[in-house]
Design an enzyme around this catalytic site. Structure first.
Site, PDB file in Angstrom:
ATOM      1  N   GLU A 160      41.929  52.277  44.511  1.00  0.00           N
ATOM      2  CA  GLU A 160      42.983  51.921  45.472  1.00  0.00           C
ATOM      3  C   GLU A 160      43.231  53.058  46.466  1.00  0.00           C
ATOM      4  O   GLU A 160      43.488  52.813  47.641  1.00  0.00           O
ATOM      5  CB  GLU A 160      44.275  51.544  44.741  1.00  0.00           C
ATOM      6  CG  GLU A 160      44.145  50.333  43.812  1.00  0.00           C
ATOM      7  CD  GLU A 160      43.643  49.062  44.495  1.00  0.00           C
ATOM      8  OE1 GLU A 160      43.767  48.942  45.727  1.00  0.00           O
ATOM      9  OE2 GLU A 160      43.096  48.192  43.785  1.00  0.00           O
ATOM     10  N   HIS A 292      41.288  36.314  42.107  1.00  0.00           N
ATOM     11  CA  HIS A 292      40.820  36.083  43.475  1.00  0.00           C
ATOM     12  C   HIS A 292      40.588  34.609  43.802  1.00  0.00           C
ATOM     13  O   HIS A 292      40.470  34.259  44.966  1.00  0.00           O
ATOM     14  CB  HIS A 292      39.528  36.875  43.713  1.00  0.00           C
ATOM     15  CG  HIS A 292      39.693  38.345  43.435  1.00  0.00           C
ATOM     16  ND1 HIS A 292      39.842  38.841  42.149  1.00  0.00           N
ATOM     17  CD2 HIS A 292      39.757  39.421  44.251  1.00  0.00           C
ATOM     18  CE1 HIS A 292      39.991  40.156  42.198  1.00  0.00           C
ATOM     19  NE2 HIS A 292      39.940  40.542  43.454  1.00  0.00           N
TER      20      HIS A 292
HETATM   21  O1  X8Z Z   1      40.311  43.273  42.696  1.00  0.00           O
HETATM   22  C1  X8Z Z   1      39.871  44.401  42.593  1.00  0.00           C
HETATM   23  C2  X8Z Z   1      40.712  45.606  43.015  1.00  0.00           C
HETATM   24  C3  X8Z Z   1      41.628  45.298  44.133  1.00  0.00           C
HETATM   25  S1  X8Z Z   1      40.804  45.203  45.664  1.00  0.00           S
HETATM   26  C4  X8Z Z   1      41.561  46.074  41.842  1.00  0.00           C
HETATM   27  N1  X8Z Z   1      38.662  44.608  42.027  1.00  0.00           N
HETATM   28  C5  X8Z Z   1      37.843  43.513  41.516  1.00  0.00           C
HETATM   29  C6  X8Z Z   1      38.465  42.877  40.274  1.00  0.00           C
HETATM   30  O2  X8Z Z   1      39.378  43.465  39.704  1.00  0.00           O
HETATM   31  O3  X8Z Z   1      38.011  41.803  39.863  1.00  0.00           O
HETATM   32  C7  X8Z Z   1      37.983  45.899  41.871  1.00  0.00           C
HETATM   33  C8  X8Z Z   1      36.685  45.612  41.200  1.00  0.00           C
HETATM   34  C9  X8Z Z   1      36.516  44.114  41.179  1.00  0.00           C
HETATM   35 ZN    ZN Z   2      39.887  47.009  46.311  1.00  0.00          ZN
END
Ligand code: X8Z
Ligand code: ZN
Length: 396
Positions: A160, A292
């Site tokens: 971050e 996501h």
């Molecule tokens: O979502 C994220 C970050 C925020 S941009 C914590 N990541 C992905 C996840 O957690 O699935 C980082 C690695 C992959």
């Molecule tokens: Zn990130």
């Protein structure tokens, strides 16, 4: 190939390049877990997702202790050290910040410290998925992380802060329209690159966390293996996240009859990972359990970031004059390397990403070779070991 864009075929090729390494890693992990959980799943089929130590089976390093290559050279346990040394959440952040400032990047701003959310609040519900925000006004950059003291959060803090460093760099150097990452994969790769140096044996020795005498060839294989469980295991997962959505949005998934089973069909096809329990297309929507998906955040950015961070990492080691045993290189304190990195961050989106990449690494494309170079010693080791143990490679 049918309905595939140029972008998708570039991604397909990158995954294909990495697949031989992934398959060896998968075979070894499956073989070890298959002996541990005898007769519970097929030793030549997909691995059940729920035994890989992560809710989505997107990374597998939380099972390291059960699948470690050499138990005579255990890796230093960052969680344990942080707890023993009584690290506070605040100290995790100052430690992260000190890596960035040691190479001449920016310190966090007063508003970062005053307005970020570093801890899970007890008086209200929040979205705990870690994020970083550019509020776009008077040095107001913040993170929102429900931080706990462990190795994963140690890494996430760097991830971050990488976003924050990028925000600060291009806010200072660029007019409004160019204030974004060269592409979204760049944004995700900055903190990860620094995080990889921060957890490298070379750096942990500097921090006094690790005794140099403990680092031998077994330790190095264990370290490469641990990082592969985090970085290589992730590639098919991140690929499938958007493969699934691309198919869905092109109406190539029958929403009534295969909304869930298609998700698992793809996870089996590309990653050799299967559901841990019987699934039902009427009742289950497993993809929706990943932040996501309901939040509509594209995911190939992380796939690209995983390829790119090894290009950045290799580029930085080269600037330092290191071309071999890349996993033992640490650029902490190297202002010369930092200056080039800062220049790249400061360019924001003012040029095409390939020019920006070329300016920093000398390469103008996404190249899987940097990642493959990094893991070459592990790849050789896995091939030998899988053969010697009679572990099958691939999945039915
Ligand atoms: O979502 C994220 C970050 C925020 S941009 C914590 N990541 C992905 C996840 O957690 O699935 C980082 C690695 C992959
Ligand atoms: Zn990130």
């Amino acid at each position: 190939m049918g309905n595939v864009t140029e972008f998708e075929s570039i991604i397909d090729q990158l995954l294909k390049d990495i697949m031989p390494l992934y398959e060896q890693l998968h075979a070894y992990v499956r073989g070890r877990l298959c002996s541990k959980y005898e007769n519970r799943f097929d030793c030549d089929g997909p691995i059940p997702a729920h035994i890989l130590g992560n809710m989505w089976a997107q990374t597998w390093h939380d099972r390291l202790d059960d699948v470690i290559p050499y138990s005579d050279a255990p890796l230093i346990n960052i969680t344990k050290v942080l707890i023993e040394k009584k690290f506070s959440i605040h100290q995790l952040y100052t430690m992260g910040e000190s890596f960035f400032t040691s190479i001449g990047l920016y310190p966090m701003t007063p508003k970062f410290w005053a307005r970020s959310m570093f801890k899970k609040p007890i008086d209200r519900n929040v979205v705990c998925h870690a994020s970083a925000s550019d509020m776009g006004y008077h040095d107001d950059f913040r993170v929102k992380i429900c931080t706990e003291i462990d190795d994963d959060y140690f890494y996430t803090v760097h991830h971050e802060m990488g976003h924050i460093e990028y925000y600060m760099a291009y806010s200072k150097k660029q007019p409004f329209v160019y204030r974004s990452g060269a592409n979204s994969g760049f944004h995700e790769a900055i903190g990860d690159t620094i995080g990889m140096f921060a957890i490298s044996p070379a750096h942990l020795i500097k921090l006094g966390f690790l005794d140099e005498e403990n680092v031998n060839s077994h330790y190095e294989i264990n370290y490469l293996f641990r990082l592969a469980l985090q970085k290589i295991a992730f590639l098919p997962f991140s690929y499938v996240m958007d493969k699934y959505r691309f198919l869905l949005f092109r109406n190539e998934i029958d929403r009534k009859h295969e909304l869930n089973s298609k998700w698992w069909a793809l996870r089996i096809e590309y990653g050799g990972i299967m559901a841990g329990a019987p699934r039902n297309d009427k009742k289950n929507f497993d993809a929706g359990a990943k932040y996501h998906i309901p939040s509509n955040v594209p995911y190939l950015r992380y796939f690209i970031a995983h390829i790119l961070q090894f290009q950045f990492y290799r580029g930085m080691c080269r600037l330092q004059g290191v071309t071999k045993r890349l996993h033992m290189c640490d650029i902490y304190g190297n202002k010369h390397v930092g200056e080039k990195f800062k220049e790249m961050l400061g360019m924001g989106a003012s040029k095409s990403w390939s020019e920006i990449l070329e300016n920093f690494t000398g390469e103008n494309k996404l190249e899987s070779q940097a990642m493959l170079d990094f893991f070459q010693p592990l790849y050789n080791w896995l091939k030998m070991e899988n053969l010697a143990r009679g572990y099958p490679v691939g999945w039915m």
